[in-house]
Design an enzyme around this catalytic site. Structure first.
Site, PDB file in Angstrom:
ATOM      1  N   ASP A  34     -63.888 -54.825 -39.049  1.00 46.73           N
ATOM      2  CA  ASP A  34     -62.655 -55.417 -37.896  1.00 46.73           C
ATOM      3  C   ASP A  34     -63.455 -55.790 -36.690  1.00 46.73           C
ATOM      4  O   ASP A  34     -64.080 -54.963 -36.168  1.00 46.73           O
ATOM      5  CB  ASP A  34     -62.112 -53.912 -37.878  1.00 46.73           C
ATOM      6  CG  ASP A  34     -60.688 -54.197 -36.668  1.00 46.73           C
ATOM      7  OD1 ASP A  34     -60.392 -55.263 -36.541  1.00 46.73           O
ATOM      8  OD2 ASP A  34     -60.496 -53.013 -36.096  1.00 46.73           O
ATOM      9  N   ASN A  36     -61.275 -56.625 -34.008  1.00 51.29           N
ATOM     10  CA  ASN A  36     -60.309 -56.646 -32.731  1.00 51.29           C
ATOM     11  C   ASN A  36     -59.880 -55.149 -32.562  1.00 51.29           C
ATOM     12  O   ASN A  36     -58.835 -55.091 -31.720  1.00 51.29           O
ATOM     13  CB  ASN A  36     -59.603 -57.643 -33.006  1.00 51.29           C
ATOM     14  CG  ASN A  36     -58.358 -57.596 -33.980  1.00 51.29           C
ATOM     15  OD1 ASN A  36     -58.676 -56.424 -34.717  1.00 51.29           O
ATOM     16  ND2 ASN A  36     -57.421 -58.456 -34.231  1.00 51.29           N
ATOM     17  N   ASP A  70     -57.965 -53.337 -34.565  1.00 54.26           N
ATOM     18  CA  ASP A  70     -56.627 -52.910 -34.860  1.00 54.26           C
ATOM     19  C   ASP A  70     -56.650 -51.985 -36.333  1.00 54.26           C
ATOM     20  O   ASP A  70     -55.570 -51.911 -36.886  1.00 54.26           O
ATOM     21  CB  ASP A  70     -55.600 -54.248 -35.028  1.00 54.26           C
ATOM     22  CG  ASP A  70     -56.134 -55.064 -36.148  1.00 54.26           C
ATOM     23  OD1 ASP A  70     -57.125 -54.773 -36.852  1.00 54.26           O
ATOM     24  OD2 ASP A  70     -55.749 -55.930 -36.705  1.00 54.26           O
ATOM     25  N   ASP A 126     -61.201 -58.422 -40.627  1.00 55.99           N
ATOM     26  CA  ASP A 126     -60.698 -59.593 -40.311  1.00 55.99           C
ATOM     27  C   ASP A 126     -61.799 -60.702 -40.622  1.00 55.99           C
ATOM     28  O   ASP A 126     -62.888 -60.317 -40.707  1.00 55.99           O
ATOM     29  CB  ASP A 126     -59.915 -59.664 -38.951  1.00 55.99           C
ATOM     30  CG  ASP A 126     -60.889 -59.072 -37.768  1.00 55.99           C
ATOM     31  OD1 ASP A 126     -61.787 -59.275 -37.885  1.00 55.99           O
ATOM     32  OD2 ASP A 126     -60.395 -58.079 -36.902  1.00 55.99           O
ATOM     33  N   ASP A 147     -59.800 -66.695 -53.698  1.00 55.23           N
ATOM     34  CA  ASP A 147     -58.931 -66.017 -54.583  1.00 55.23           C
ATOM     35  C   ASP A 147     -57.787 -66.823 -55.018  1.00 55.23           C
ATOM     36  O   ASP A 147     -57.235 -67.160 -53.936  1.00 55.23           O
ATOM     37  CB  ASP A 147     -58.292 -64.549 -54.247  1.00 55.23           C
ATOM     38  CG  ASP A 147     -58.656 -63.644 -55.412  1.00 55.23           C
ATOM     39  OD1 ASP A 147     -58.048 -63.854 -56.460  1.00 55.23           O
ATOM     40  OD2 ASP A 147     -59.274 -62.636 -55.073  1.00 55.23           O
ATOM     41  N   ASP A 175     -56.896 -65.003 -60.147  1.00 57.05           N
ATOM     42  CA  ASP A 175     -56.341 -63.586 -60.580  1.00 57.05           C
ATOM     43  C   ASP A 175     -55.396 -63.656 -61.921  1.00 57.05           C
ATOM     44  O   ASP A 175     -54.582 -64.576 -61.990  1.00 57.05           O
ATOM     45  CB  ASP A 175     -55.190 -63.474 -59.170  1.00 57.05           C
ATOM     46  CG  ASP A 175     -54.955 -62.041 -59.277  1.00 57.05           C
ATOM     47  OD1 ASP A 175     -55.577 -61.056 -58.956  1.00 57.05           O
ATOM     48  OD2 ASP A 175     -53.652 -61.722 -59.526  1.00 57.05           O
ATOM     49  N   GLU A 181     -60.060 -63.820 -63.841  1.00 58.62           N
ATOM     50  CA  GLU A 181     -59.896 -62.751 -64.190  1.00 58.62           C
ATOM     51  C   GLU A 181     -59.122 -62.570 -65.290  1.00 58.62           C
ATOM     52  O   GLU A 181     -57.964 -63.199 -65.504  1.00 58.62           O
ATOM     53  CB  GLU A 181     -59.305 -61.944 -62.921  1.00 58.62           C
ATOM     54  CG  GLU A 181     -59.358 -60.407 -63.241  1.00 58.62           C
ATOM     55  CD  GLU A 181     -58.206 -59.918 -62.640  1.00 58.62           C
ATOM     56  OE1 GLU A 181     -58.161 -58.578 -62.151  1.00 58.62           O
ATOM     57  OE2 GLU A 181     -57.251 -60.321 -62.146  1.00 58.62           O
ATOM     58  N   HIS A 207     -62.757 -54.464 -56.386  1.00 62.50           N
ATOM     59  CA  HIS A 207     -61.821 -53.683 -55.659  1.00 62.50           C
ATOM     60  C   HIS A 207     -60.632 -53.034 -56.521  1.00 62.50           C
ATOM     61  O   HIS A 207     -59.767 -52.466 -55.634  1.00 62.50           O
ATOM     62  CB  HIS A 207     -60.959 -54.883 -54.517  1.00 62.50           C
ATOM     63  CG  HIS A 207     -60.367 -55.656 -55.370  1.00 62.50           C
ATOM     64  ND1 HIS A 207     -60.822 -56.541 -56.327  1.00 62.50           N
ATOM     65  CD2 HIS A 207     -58.864 -55.804 -55.366  1.00 62.50           C
ATOM     66  CE1 HIS A 207     -60.033 -57.433 -56.618  1.00 62.50           C
ATOM     67  NE2 HIS A 207     -58.733 -57.198 -56.379  1.00 62.50           N
ATOM     68  N   ASP A 208     -60.755 -53.150 -57.631  1.00 64.97           N
ATOM     69  CA  ASP A 208     -59.741 -52.519 -58.527  1.00 64.97           C
ATOM     70  C   ASP A 208     -60.520 -51.374 -59.314  1.00 64.97           C
ATOM     71  O   ASP A 208     -59.730 -50.971 -59.897  1.00 64.97           O
ATOM     72  CB  ASP A 208     -59.325 -53.606 -59.654  1.00 64.97           C
ATOM     73  CG  ASP A 208     -58.218 -54.655 -58.865  1.00 64.97           C
ATOM     74  OD1 ASP A 208     -57.533 -54.364 -58.111  1.00 64.97           O
ATOM     75  OD2 ASP A 208     -58.435 -55.692 -59.624  1.00 64.97           O
TER      76      ASP A 208
HETATM   77  C1  NOJ Z   1     -55.672 -58.225 -60.175  1.00 63.93           C
HETATM   78  C2  NOJ Z   1     -56.176 -57.949 -58.776  1.00 63.93           C
HETATM   79  O1  NOJ Z   1     -57.614 -57.972 -58.719  1.00 63.93           O
HETATM   80  C3  NOJ Z   1     -55.345 -56.933 -58.063  1.00 63.93           C
HETATM   81  O2  NOJ Z   1     -56.049 -56.215 -57.118  1.00 63.93           O
HETATM   82  C4  NOJ Z   1     -54.013 -57.257 -58.019  1.00 63.93           C
HETATM   83  O3  NOJ Z   1     -53.481 -55.928 -57.858  1.00 63.93           O
HETATM   84  C5  NOJ Z   1     -53.323 -57.624 -59.277  1.00 63.93           C
HETATM   85  N1  NOJ Z   1     -54.373 -58.639 -60.023  1.00 63.93           N
HETATM   86  C6  NOJ Z   1     -51.978 -58.384 -59.252  1.00 63.93           C
HETATM   87  O4  NOJ Z   1     -52.306 -59.734 -58.332  1.00 63.93           O
END
Ligand code: NOJ
Length: 560
Positions: free
Chosen positions: A21, A23, A25, A29, A98, A199, A256, A329-330
Site C-alpha cells: 500500500d 497511500n 488506505d 495499490d 488477468d 480466469d 486457468e 491467491h486461491d
Molecule cells: C478463479 C480465480 O482465481 C478466483 O480467485 C475467482 O474467485 C474465480 N476464478 C472467479 O473469478
C-alpha cells in the site's frame, strides 16, 4: 520441442490488494507495486502476472469486473498503470494481465442493460432462463455455495452465475459478446502487455440445454462441472480468440482450467492448435480433499503428489507444456500444505522451491512464497474476508448447524485468505505493508518472517529462490530436460533425473522429517557428479551411491 521465451521464464504472481500500500488506505495499490519493482528485479523473475486491477465492486476482490478498460480506484489510475508497465519494461520484466471473461460484475454496463428487459440488445450477453416449476432452471450449485441461479423480479427470469450472485456468466454463444471481448483484449495488447492469464477459461462453453446434474445424496444443489467444464465449443472459442485477438502479438497465455485432464490439456496447449500456451490444472491441489470437496480435509500424501506430477510431466513431455505452481491467491500457502511451517519451515520451503524449479514447465511464484510465508489462523470468522469462505460458513454452520470448530479448522487449512494476508515487508507495524489499517490482518508472524530479514540473510529462502532462478537461466536442462523417476516407490523420497543434450541432472527431495536413504541406480553411476544446489551444507565431493537425507533435504547433482 520448440524453444520459447515463456518456457524459459519464471513468473511471479501479484495479488495487488495485499502486495504493498502506498497511500495508507490499507489496500495495496499500483504505486506500491512500482515501489517494489527493484525487489522483484533482485529476485530475478522475468514476468509478473497481475491479478485483476480493473474497475470492480470487489465482491470477489476484482474477479467481478464492472469496466474491463478502467483501473480500480483503490489501486490508482490508468496513468499509474501506464507507469507500471513502462517501469517494468525498463527493467526487462514482462506483464501479463488477468482476463476474467467467464463472467462480469452485475454492475458492468452490459448487465445493467441486460436486466432491463427481455428485448434489450444486451439481454443475450448473459444467460437468462425461465424457472422450472417455480424453481431454478436447473440444479447446479455455485462454486461459492447455494444455487448457481439468481431470480430477477424485474423480468421474472433467472440468470446463471457459476460464482457469486454479483458475477453473472457471460453468454459466449453470442458472437457480438465474443467480438467485444476480443476488442477489449486488443485494447490491452496494444498498450503493450505481454499476455494474459485467463480466469476459469474452460468454463465458457456450457452444454446445450443446461441439463440437471446428478444430485449427491443429502444435497440441495449439484456440482454441475460436467456440463460447463471443457464444454462442447471451448476449443472453437479459444481458437477464434487466438485468431481474432492474440495472433500477431508475441505474447504468452495461460488458461486457468479446473477439471482439466492430461488428454484435454494436450488439446489446449498443443502448439499447432493455437489455443493457449499452458494451463493451470488442479489435480495436485485436489489431492487433500475428500468426497465432500475442498473443505472435506484429507492428509496430503507425497506419493499421491508424485503420481500426479509424474502423470503430467510424462503426459506433456512431447506435446503441450506444463505450468508449475504449488500455491496462488486461491490456495493455502505451500509451505504449510506440502512442507512443515514450524520446525522445518526454512528447509521445507527451500526443498519445495527446488522441486518447483527442477521440473519441466514454467514455474510460477506466488507473492510471499519467496519469503516462506505461512497460512494464518484467525480465531474469529469475522476476521475473514473471502466470499467463498463466508458463504460456505453461513451455509454450513448457520443454515445447516454444522460444528463451528470443524468448519474453522477447514478454513484454517484450506481458506483462500491464507494466501491473501499482506506481504510482510519488515518487522514494523502491519509488517510494513501499510501505514493505515490493513483490509485484512497481517499474519502475526511478520516480526520473524519478512522481506527485510530475508534480504539481509544470505541463507534465507529469498536468496535460495534467487539462486534457483539464476541457475535456470544458465542451464537449459532445467527447462527442456526430460523427466524420469528414480526410486519410484519410495514412501518419503521423491527423486528424478532430467536429461538434455548429453547432460543429466539428479534431483533428490526428502518430503519427510525422517532421514531416509537415497540410493543411486546403477545406470546413473557413471560420470562426474557435481553438487548443483542444496538446502543444507553438503560436501560436494561426497560419493552419492547412498545418501542419507536430512529432514526435508533437497540436493541436486549435475552429471558430466
Ligand atoms: C478463479 C480465480 O482465481 C478466483 O480467485 C475467482 O474467485 C474465480 N476464478 C472467479 O473469478
Amino acid at each position: 520441442m520448440s524453444k520459447q521465451w515463456w518456457k524459459e521464464a519464471v513468473i511471479y504472481q501479484i495479488y495487488p490488494r495485499s502486495f504493498k500500500d502506498s497511500n495508507g488506505d490499507g489496500i495495496g495499490d499500483i504505486q506500491g507495486i512500482i515501489s517494489k519493482l527493484d525487489y522483484l528485479k533482485e529476485l530475478g523473475i522475468d514476468v509478473i502476472w497481475l491479478s485483476p486491477v480493473y474497475q470492480s465492486p470487489n465482491d470477489d476482490n476484482g474477479y467481478d469486473i464492472s469496466d474491463y478498460r478502467g483501473i480500480m480506484d483503490e489501486f490508482g489510475t490508468m496513468t499509474d498503470w501506464d507507469q507500471l508497465l513502462q517501469e517494468m519494461h525498463q527493467r526487462g520484466i514482462k506483464l501479463i494481465m488477468d482476463l476474467v471473461v467467464n463472467h462480469s460484475s452485475d454492475e458492468h454496463a452490459w448487465f445493467v442493460e441486460s436486466r432491463k428487459s427481455k428485448d434489450n440488445p444486451y439481454r443475450d450477453y448473459y444467460i437468462w432462463r425461465e424457472g422450472k416449476d417455480g424453481q431454478e432452471p436447473n440444479n447446479w450449485e455455485s462454486c461459492f455455495s447455494g444455487s448457481a441461479w439468481q431470480y430477477d423480479e424485474h423480468t421474472e427470469e433467472y440468470f446463471l452465475h457459476l460464482f457469486s450472485k454479483k458475477q453473472p456468466d457471460l453468454n459466449w454463444e453470442n458472437p457480438k459478446l465474443r467480438e467485444e471481448i476480443y476488442d477489449m483484449m486488443k485494447f490491452w495488447l496494444d498498450k503493450g502487455i505481454d499476455g494474459f492469464r485467463m480466469d476459469v477459461i474452460n468454463f465458457i462453453s456450457k452444454v446445450d440445454g443446461l441439463p440437471d446434474a446428478e444430485l449427491p445424496e443429502g444435497r440441495k444443489y449439484a456440482p454441475g462441472g460436467d456440463y460447463y467444464m471443457n464444454g462442447p465449443k471451448i476449443h472453437d472459442y479459444l481458437q477464434e480468440m487466438h485468431e481474432k485477438a492474440l495472433s500477431g502479438y508475441d505474447v504468452m497465455t495461460v488458461g486457468e482450467m479446473p477439471g482439466v485432464d492430461v488428454e484435454e490439456a494436450k488439446l489446449y496447449t498443443g502448439q499447432d492448435r493455437k489455443e493457449v500456451n499452458m494451463v493451470f490444472q488442479f489435480e495436485h491441489v485436489d489431492l487433500d480433499s475428500g468426497p465432500g470437496g475442498k473443505w472435506d480435509l484429507r492428509p496430503m500424501k507425497m506419493t499421491d503428489l508424485r503420481n500426479s506430477f509424474t502423470k503430467w510431466q510424462k503426459g506433456l513431455e512431447h506435446e503441450g507444456w506444463n505450468s508449475l505452481y504449488l500455491n496462488n491467491h486461491d490456495q493455502p500457502r505451500m509451505v504449510s500444505r506440502f512442507g512443515d511451517d514450524r520446525e522445518y519451515r526454512m528447509e521445507s520451503a527451500k526443498m519445495l522451491a527446488t522441486f518447483l524449479h527442477t521440473l519441466k514447465g514454467t514455474p510460477y511464484i506466488y507473492q510471499g512464497e519467496e519469503l516462506g510465508m505461512t497460512n494464518v489462523r484467525f480465531n474469529s470468522i469475522n476476521d475473514y474476508k473471502d466470499i467463498e469462505i463466508l458463504n460456505m460458513y453461513r451455509e454450513k454452520v448457520i443454515e445447516n448447524g454444522e460444528e463451528h470448530d470443524k468448519i474453522m479448522e477447514s478454513i484454517h487449512v484450506k481458506g483462500r485468505d491464507n494466501a491473501r494476508t499482506p506481504i510482510q515487508w519488515d518487522d514494523s507495524e502491519h509488517g510494513g505493508f501499510t501505514t493505515g489499517t490493513p483490509w485484512i490482518q497481517v499474519n502475526p508472524n511478520y516480526k520473524e518472517i519478512n522481506a527485510k530479514q530475508a534480504m539481509g540473510d544470505p541463507d534465507s529462502i529469498f536468496h535460495y529462490y534467487k539462486k534457483l532462478i539464476e541457475l535456470r537461466k544458465e542451464n537449459p536442462i532445467m527447462v527442456y530436460g526430460s523427466y524420469d523417476l528414480i526410486m519410484p516407490d519410495h514412501p518419503e523420497i521423491y527423486a528424478y533425473v532430467r536429461e538434455y543434450e548429453g547432460q543429466k541432472m539428479i534431483v533428490m527431495l526428502n518430503f519427510s522429517v525422517g532421514t531416509p536413504v537415497f540410493e543411486l541406480p546403477e545406470e546413473l553411476e557413471d560420470g562426474r557428479k557435481e553438487l548443483f544446489i542444496s538446502n543444507y551444507e553438503a560436501d560436494s565431493s561426497q560419493d552419492i551411491k547412498q545418501v542419507e537425507l536430512r529432514p526435508y533435504e533437497a540436493r541436486v547433482y549435475l552429471v558430466k
